[in-house]
Scaffold this active site. Structure first.
Site, PDB file in Angstrom:
ATOM      1  N   GLY A 139      -4.897   6.776   2.517  1.00  0.00           N
ATOM      2  CA  GLY A 139      -4.816   8.130   2.225  1.00  0.00           C
ATOM      3  C   GLY A 139      -6.160   8.802   1.537  1.00  0.00           C
ATOM      4  N   GLY A 171      -2.893   3.941  -3.607  1.00  0.00           N
ATOM      5  CA  GLY A 171      -3.251   4.684  -4.638  1.00  0.00           C
ATOM      6  C   GLY A 171      -4.801   5.323  -4.405  1.00  0.00           C
ATOM      7  N   CYS A 198      -9.740  -2.140   3.623  1.00  0.00           N
ATOM      8  CA  CYS A 198      -8.927  -0.622   3.222  1.00  0.00           C
ATOM      9  C   CYS A 198      -9.305  -0.282   1.855  1.00  0.00           C
ATOM     10  CB  CYS A 198      -7.557  -0.958   3.311  1.00  0.00           C
ATOM     11  SG  CYS A 198      -6.739   0.545   3.282  1.00  0.00           S
ATOM     12  N   LEU A 199      -8.433  -0.484   0.788  1.00  0.00           N
ATOM     13  CA  LEU A 199      -8.873  -0.369  -0.787  1.00  0.00           C
ATOM     14  C   LEU A 199     -10.007  -0.962  -1.077  1.00  0.00           C
ATOM     15  CD1 LEU A 199      -8.208   1.507  -3.402  1.00  0.00           C
ATOM     16  CD2 LEU A 199      -6.792  -0.737  -4.053  1.00  0.00           C
ATOM     17  N   HIS A 247      -6.944  -1.975   9.254  1.00  0.00           N
ATOM     18  CA  HIS A 247      -6.537  -3.446   8.953  1.00  0.00           C
ATOM     19  C   HIS A 247      -6.742  -4.596  10.135  1.00  0.00           C
ATOM     20  CE1 HIS A 247      -4.176  -2.507   5.355  1.00  0.00           C
ATOM     21  NE2 HIS A 247      -4.340  -1.362   5.763  1.00  0.00           N
ATOM     22  N   GLN A 252     -13.091   1.047   0.025  1.00  0.00           N
ATOM     23  CA  GLN A 252     -13.422   2.158  -0.714  1.00  0.00           C
ATOM     24  C   GLN A 252     -14.168   1.588  -2.001  1.00  0.00           C
ATOM     25  OE1 GLN A 252      -9.601   3.780  -0.966  1.00  0.00           O
ATOM     26  NE2 GLN A 252      -9.405   4.010   1.205  1.00  0.00           N
ATOM     27  N   SER A 299       0.686  -1.167  -0.053  1.00  0.00           N
ATOM     28  CA  SER A 299      -0.208  -0.104   0.009  1.00  0.00           C
ATOM     29  C   SER A 299       0.745   1.155   0.007  1.00  0.00           C
ATOM     30  CB  SER A 299      -0.977  -0.095   1.321  1.00  0.00           C
ATOM     31  OG  SER A 299      -1.890  -0.965   1.071  1.00  0.00           O
ATOM     32  N   GLY A 345      -4.423  -1.831  -0.575  1.00  0.00           N
ATOM     33  CA  GLY A 345      -3.789  -1.750  -1.871  1.00  0.00           C
ATOM     34  C   GLY A 345      -3.567  -0.326  -2.048  1.00  0.00           C
ATOM     35  N   GLU A 374      -5.909  -7.506  10.026  1.00  0.00           N
ATOM     36  CA  GLU A 374      -4.912  -8.458  10.030  1.00  0.00           C
ATOM     37  C   GLU A 374      -3.784  -7.839  10.728  1.00  0.00           C
ATOM     38  OE1 GLU A 374      -3.956  -6.211   6.488  1.00  0.00           O
ATOM     39  OE2 GLU A 374      -5.783  -6.511   7.586  1.00  0.00           O
ATOM     40  N   ASN A 397      -3.523   2.296   7.435  1.00  0.00           N
ATOM     41  CA  ASN A 397      -2.867   2.808   6.173  1.00  0.00           C
ATOM     42  C   ASN A 397      -3.515   3.300   4.912  1.00  0.00           C
ATOM     43  OD1 ASN A 397      -0.669   3.624   4.475  1.00  0.00           O
ATOM     44  ND2 ASN A 397       0.278   1.410   4.039  1.00  0.00           N
TER      45      ASN A 397
END
Length: 362
Positions: free
Chosen positions: A290, A221, A246-247, A331, A250, A45, A219, A333, A288
């Site tokens: 953005g 970006g 996470c990604l 996360h 989204q 990531s 992941g 995990e 983690n």
């Protein structure tokens, strides 16, 4: 060798290089973790980013064989106050400088990371470059302002071919957007039979595997840059249980009609408190990211918010009102971080078993 970090906003930080001495540029972000630098460095990531560690001493327990989160680090560089030259830990195999040299990575030490963090908190994440001390600062700043970084980070870190992590339990397809090994470890501990597939795998190809559930990984970006993902998720909804991290979280939001936005300086660290709205309990989480899902946009979807970040009240989780689908922004995990939230993997197992039982009874 003397080096300096130059930001596109004009700030300059002087220090010394470690690892390879080549210049490197990327988006400069900060992480508040006190430990876990090896997992962080190997977290996909961080693809395309230069990470500033706010904790002043990094490398004190060295690098070992067990704490990698990917085989090939995607990070662009590391910024620290002090690099430990003589790590002390029974698992240590090499120090941080040696690891960076072997992996062709650049780092800079000896700078005021507290000041840099304050700059990033005030201005937001910016482009930056680690360069030779003699580099002309105005030229570097101008170059950074005109630099457009690639937007294919997910394609860079995702597996190119499918592979299996065999088990005797439920069959799970893990869509790899830059997944950490921690996800595989959690699924393996629950004896799941895991098939890892590339980020551009279609819903039809996934359904041919006949999985009991689908996981959408973390992941790097902007989620809007992951072409084809939202269409794939739309075609899976209702046909198989889905769990996003996470990604992946989204992307589920985008697939269901919500919107995402870029956070000013992101959430990166291992001590972020998150409130589970249904249980009214707080978990300390590893994060983690953005980008985040816009809470207002959830009102026009079939998603209901389940988790909220207590630091800034941004969205940290939701579930689908109709289909068996849920996700979290943090996360569970960990790796590194606390394991408060790994119960979510147990909930995913339960949902898959219930979905499978209902399907067989029909």
């Amino acid at each position: 060798m003397k080096k300096k970090l130059i930001l596109e906003t004009g700030e300059v930080f002087h220090g010394q290089s470690f690892g390879v001495e080549t210049d490197t540029e990327g988006e400069v972000v900060f992480n508040t973790g006190m430990t876990g630098y090896q997992e962080l460095i190997s977290d996909p990531s961080y693809c395309g980013q230069i990470v500033c560690m706010t904790y002043p001493l990094i490398g004190n327990y060295g690098i070992n064989r067990d704490d990698y989160e990917s085989i090939d680090p995607a990070i662009k560089g590391l910024i620290v106050k002090e690099v430990c030259d003589f790590p002390s830990n029974f698992r240590t195999q090499m120090d941080l400088d040696e690891f960076f040299k072997k992996r062709n990575l650049s780092g800079i030490s000896g700078i005021d990371t507290r000041r840099l963090t304050r700059v990033l908190r005030a201005s937001g994440v910016v482009k930056g470059k680690i360069v030779d001390e003699k580099a002309i600062e105005s030229e570097v700043v101008e170059s950074l302002k005109n630099t457009v970084f690639p937007t294919d980070q997910v394609a860079q870190v995702s597996t190119k071919t499918s592979f299996a992590n065999p088990g005797r339990g439920l069959k799970v397809v893990l869509v790899d957007y830059g997944s950490k090994h921690g996800i595989l470890r959690e699924l393996a501990q629950r004896d799941c039979d895991v098939i890892v597939v590339s980020q551009d795998t279609t819903a039809e190809e996934i359904l041919l595997i006949n999985p009991d559930g689908v996981m959408l990984s973390n992941g790097p970006g902007d989620p809007e840059d992951v072409k084809g993902a939202t269409e794939m998720i739309k075609n899976l909804l209702g046909k198989v249980p889905i769990f996003g991290i996470c990604l992946g979280h989204q992307l589920i939001g985008l697939a269901c009609g919500a919107k995402t936005f870029k956070l000013k300086f992101g959430h990166r660290g291992g001590n972020h408190p998150v409130l589970d709205l249904a249980k009214n309990k707080v978990a300390i989480t590893s994060q983690n990211h953005g980008y985040a899902v816009d809470q207002e946009s959830l009102k026009n979807t079939d998603l209901v918010e389940t988790h909220v970040a207590l630091n800034d009240r941004t969205n940290e989780g939701f579930k689908h009102k109709i289909h068996t689908c849920f996700s979290v922004q943090y996360h569970p995990e960990a790796s590194p971080g606390p394991e408060d939230a790994n119960y979510l993997f147990d909930e995913f197992i339960t949902l898959m078993e219930e979905f499978k039982s209902k399907k067989l009874s029909n």
